[in-house]
Motif scaffolding. Structure first.
Motif, PDB file in Angstrom:
ATOM      1  N   ASN A 149       0.855  -1.193   0.000  1.00 59.69           N
ATOM      2  CA  ASN A 149       0.000   0.000   0.000  1.00 59.69           C
ATOM      3  C   ASN A 149       0.885   1.235   0.000  1.00 59.69           C
ATOM      4  O   ASN A 149       1.714   1.399   0.889  1.00 59.69           O
ATOM      5  CB  ASN A 149      -0.916   0.009   1.224  1.00 59.69           C
ATOM      6  CG  ASN A 149      -1.911  -1.132   1.184  1.00 59.69           C
ATOM      7  OD1 ASN A 149      -2.656  -1.269   0.229  1.00 59.69           O
ATOM      8  ND2 ASN A 149      -1.905  -1.969   2.197  1.00 59.69           N
ATOM      9  N   LEU A 150       0.694   2.100  -1.002  1.00 60.24           N
ATOM     10  CA  LEU A 150       1.512   3.295  -1.138  1.00 60.24           C
ATOM     11  C   LEU A 150       0.614   4.517  -1.272  1.00 60.24           C
ATOM     12  O   LEU A 150      -0.500   4.415  -1.785  1.00 60.24           O
ATOM     13  CB  LEU A 150       2.407   3.176  -2.377  1.00 60.24           C
ATOM     14  CG  LEU A 150       3.305   1.948  -2.379  1.00 60.24           C
ATOM     15  CD1 LEU A 150       2.798   0.941  -3.370  1.00 60.24           C
ATOM     16  CD2 LEU A 150       4.706   2.341  -2.707  1.00 60.24           C
ATOM     17  N   ARG A 151       1.131   5.647  -0.826  1.00 60.71           N
ATOM     18  CA  ARG A 151       0.389   6.910  -0.939  1.00 60.71           C
ATOM     19  C   ARG A 151       1.266   7.957  -1.597  1.00 60.71           C
ATOM     20  O   ARG A 151       2.414   8.146  -1.200  1.00 60.71           O
ATOM     21  CB  ARG A 151      -0.034   7.400   0.435  1.00 60.71           C
ATOM     22  CG  ARG A 151      -1.062   6.532   1.100  1.00 60.71           C
ATOM     23  CD  ARG A 151      -1.408   6.980   2.479  1.00 60.71           C
ATOM     24  NE  ARG A 151      -1.548   8.434   2.541  1.00 60.71           N
ATOM     25  CZ  ARG A 151      -1.737   9.105   3.653  1.00 60.71           C
ATOM     26  NH1 ARG A 151      -1.798   8.480   4.800  1.00 60.71           N
ATOM     27  NH2 ARG A 151      -1.866  10.408   3.631  1.00 60.71           N
ATOM     28  N   PHE A 152       0.712   8.622  -2.594  1.00 60.82           N
ATOM     29  CA  PHE A 152       1.342   9.771  -3.227  1.00 60.82           C
ATOM     30  C   PHE A 152       0.558  11.009  -2.817  1.00 60.82           C
ATOM     31  O   PHE A 152      -0.664  11.025  -2.899  1.00 60.82           O
ATOM     32  CB  PHE A 152       1.289   9.669  -4.761  1.00 60.82           C
ATOM     33  CG  PHE A 152       2.198   8.645  -5.343  1.00 60.82           C
ATOM     34  CD1 PHE A 152       3.400   9.031  -5.913  1.00 60.82           C
ATOM     35  CD2 PHE A 152       1.858   7.304  -5.353  1.00 60.82           C
ATOM     36  CE1 PHE A 152       4.243   8.089  -6.488  1.00 60.82           C
ATOM     37  CE2 PHE A 152       2.696   6.361  -5.922  1.00 60.82           C
ATOM     38  CZ  PHE A 152       3.894   6.755  -6.487  1.00 60.82           C
ATOM     39  N   ARG A 153       1.267  12.025  -2.388  1.00 56.26           N
ATOM     40  CA  ARG A 153       0.635  13.302  -2.077  1.00 56.26           C
ATOM     41  C   ARG A 153       1.480  14.391  -2.716  1.00 56.26           C
ATOM     42  O   ARG A 153       2.694  14.436  -2.519  1.00 56.26           O
ATOM     43  CB  ARG A 153       0.508  13.539  -0.573  1.00 56.26           C
ATOM     44  CG  ARG A 153      -0.389  12.536   0.157  1.00 56.26           C
ATOM     45  CD  ARG A 153      -1.837  12.590  -0.349  1.00 56.26           C
ATOM     46  NE  ARG A 153      -2.704  11.662   0.335  1.00 56.26           N
ATOM     47  CZ  ARG A 153      -3.024  10.449  -0.120  1.00 56.26           C
ATOM     48  NH1 ARG A 153      -2.505  10.006  -1.247  1.00 56.26           N
ATOM     49  NH2 ARG A 153      -3.826   9.664   0.557  1.00 56.26           N
ATOM     50  N   GLY A 154       0.861  15.255  -3.486  1.00 54.94           N
ATOM     51  CA  GLY A 154       1.586  16.309  -4.169  1.00 54.94           C
ATOM     52  C   GLY A 154       2.621  15.762  -5.144  1.00 54.94           C
ATOM     53  O   GLY A 154       3.640  16.401  -5.400  1.00 54.94           O
ATOM     54  N   GLY A 155       2.349  14.582  -5.691  1.00 50.12           N
ATOM     55  CA  GLY A 155       3.263  13.970  -6.638  1.00 50.12           C
ATOM     56  C   GLY A 155       4.459  13.286  -6.014  1.00 50.12           C
ATOM     57  O   GLY A 155       5.325  12.794  -6.710  1.00 50.12           O
ATOM     58  N   LYS A 156       4.505  13.210  -4.695  1.00 50.40           N
ATOM     59  CA  LYS A 156       5.621  12.566  -4.000  1.00 50.40           C
ATOM     60  C   LYS A 156       5.133  11.322  -3.283  1.00 50.40           C
ATOM     61  O   LYS A 156       4.035  11.317  -2.709  1.00 50.40           O
ATOM     62  CB  LYS A 156       6.251  13.508  -2.975  1.00 50.40           C
ATOM     63  CG  LYS A 156       6.783  14.791  -3.556  1.00 50.40           C
ATOM     64  CD  LYS A 156       8.054  14.528  -4.317  1.00 50.40           C
ATOM     65  CE  LYS A 156       8.606  15.845  -4.839  1.00 50.40           C
ATOM     66  NZ  LYS A 156       9.621  15.663  -5.836  1.00 50.40           N
ATOM     67  N   LEU A 157       5.963  10.289  -3.276  1.00 50.94           N
ATOM     68  CA  LEU A 157       5.651   9.083  -2.531  1.00 50.94           C
ATOM     69  C   LEU A 157       5.883   9.384  -1.060  1.00 50.94           C
ATOM     70  O   LEU A 157       6.987   9.700  -0.657  1.00 50.94           O
ATOM     71  CB  LEU A 157       6.543   7.926  -2.994  1.00 50.94           C
ATOM     72  CG  LEU A 157       6.342   6.590  -2.309  1.00 50.94           C
ATOM     73  CD1 LEU A 157       4.932   6.072  -2.534  1.00 50.94           C
ATOM     74  CD2 LEU A 157       7.366   5.591  -2.829  1.00 50.94           C
ATOM     75  N   VAL A 158       4.805   9.317  -0.247  1.00 50.45           N
ATOM     76  CA  VAL A 158       4.936   9.678   1.171  1.00 50.45           C
ATOM     77  C   VAL A 158       4.928   8.470   2.093  1.00 50.45           C
ATOM     78  O   VAL A 158       5.444   8.543   3.201  1.00 50.45           O
ATOM     79  CB  VAL A 158       3.856  10.701   1.611  1.00 50.45           C
ATOM     80  CG1 VAL A 158       4.070  12.018   0.919  1.00 50.45           C
ATOM     81  CG2 VAL A 158       2.465  10.188   1.394  1.00 50.45           C
ATOM     82  N   THR A 159       4.340   7.354   1.692  1.00 49.33           N
ATOM     83  CA  THR A 159       4.369   6.143   2.506  1.00 49.33           C
ATOM     84  C   THR A 159       4.460   4.932   1.622  1.00 49.33           C
ATOM     85  O   THR A 159       3.976   4.922   0.491  1.00 49.33           O
ATOM     86  CB  THR A 159       3.113   5.984   3.391  1.00 49.33           C
ATOM     87  OG1 THR A 159       1.965   5.877   2.559  1.00 49.33           O
ATOM     88  CG2 THR A 159       2.966   7.115   4.376  1.00 49.33           C
ATOM     89  N   LYS A 160       5.043   3.903   2.166  1.00 51.92           N
ATOM     90  CA  LYS A 160       5.058   2.605   1.476  1.00 51.92           C
ATOM     91  C   LYS A 160       5.031   1.501   2.491  1.00 51.92           C
ATOM     92  O   LYS A 160       5.198   1.678   3.650  1.00 51.92           O
ATOM     93  CB  LYS A 160       6.246   2.456   0.548  1.00 51.92           C
ATOM     94  CG  LYS A 160       7.601   2.569   1.218  1.00 51.92           C
ATOM     95  CD  LYS A 160       8.685   2.328   0.211  1.00 51.92           C
ATOM     96  CE  LYS A 160      10.033   2.381   0.900  1.00 51.92           C
ATOM     97  NZ  LYS A 160      11.086   1.894   0.154  1.00 51.92           N
TER      98      LYS A 160
END
Length: 125
Positions: free
Chosen positions: A114-125
């Motif tokens: 599970n990954l999250r992108f915020r503002g075009g940046k990978l913030v969690t993985k």
């Protein structure tokens, strides 16, 4: 004469339509939606999914209001990630490479990834 001109115009329209069709695009297994809803502005590519086998993925907006990619991707069915805010689930992390800012992201072997992108940046993985 008018009939001949009309046939040429109709034939030209049909030719242009067939050339701009996406029906021959590879990877018709997974649905991609939401792209049509983006503005016509130039979009940055934040990442890219590169399946190396059969990869089951889900890319959606935070909260799941919009689904961008859902289903199985196969080898060669690369998908750019052009949305600045994405919740990305890779159900089979060993079958896909994720490239962000030109670098391969280690997804590990734990499924799902599970990954999250915020503002075009990978913030969690």
């Amino acid at each position: 004469m008018a009939l001949a001109v009309a046939l040429v115009v109709v034939g030209g329209i049909a030719l242009v339509s067939s050339l701009s069709s996406k029906s021959g695009k590879p990877g018709s297994g997974a649905q991609t939606t939401g792209t049509q809803k983006q503005s016509a502005q130039a979009r940055a590519v934040y990442g890219e999914l590169k399946p190396i086998g059969k990869a089951r993925v889900l890319a959606q907006s935070p909260g799941g209001d919009e689904v961008y990619i859902q289903g199985d991707l196969t080898r060669g069915d690369n998908r750019p990630l052009t949305w600045p805010n994405i919740d990305l689930t890779i159900y089979t992390p060993g079958t896909v490479e994720l490239i962000v800012d030109g670098k391969k992201v280690d997804l590990g072997q734990q499924a799902p990834a599970n990954l999250r992108f915020r503002g075009g940046k990978l913030v969690t993985k």
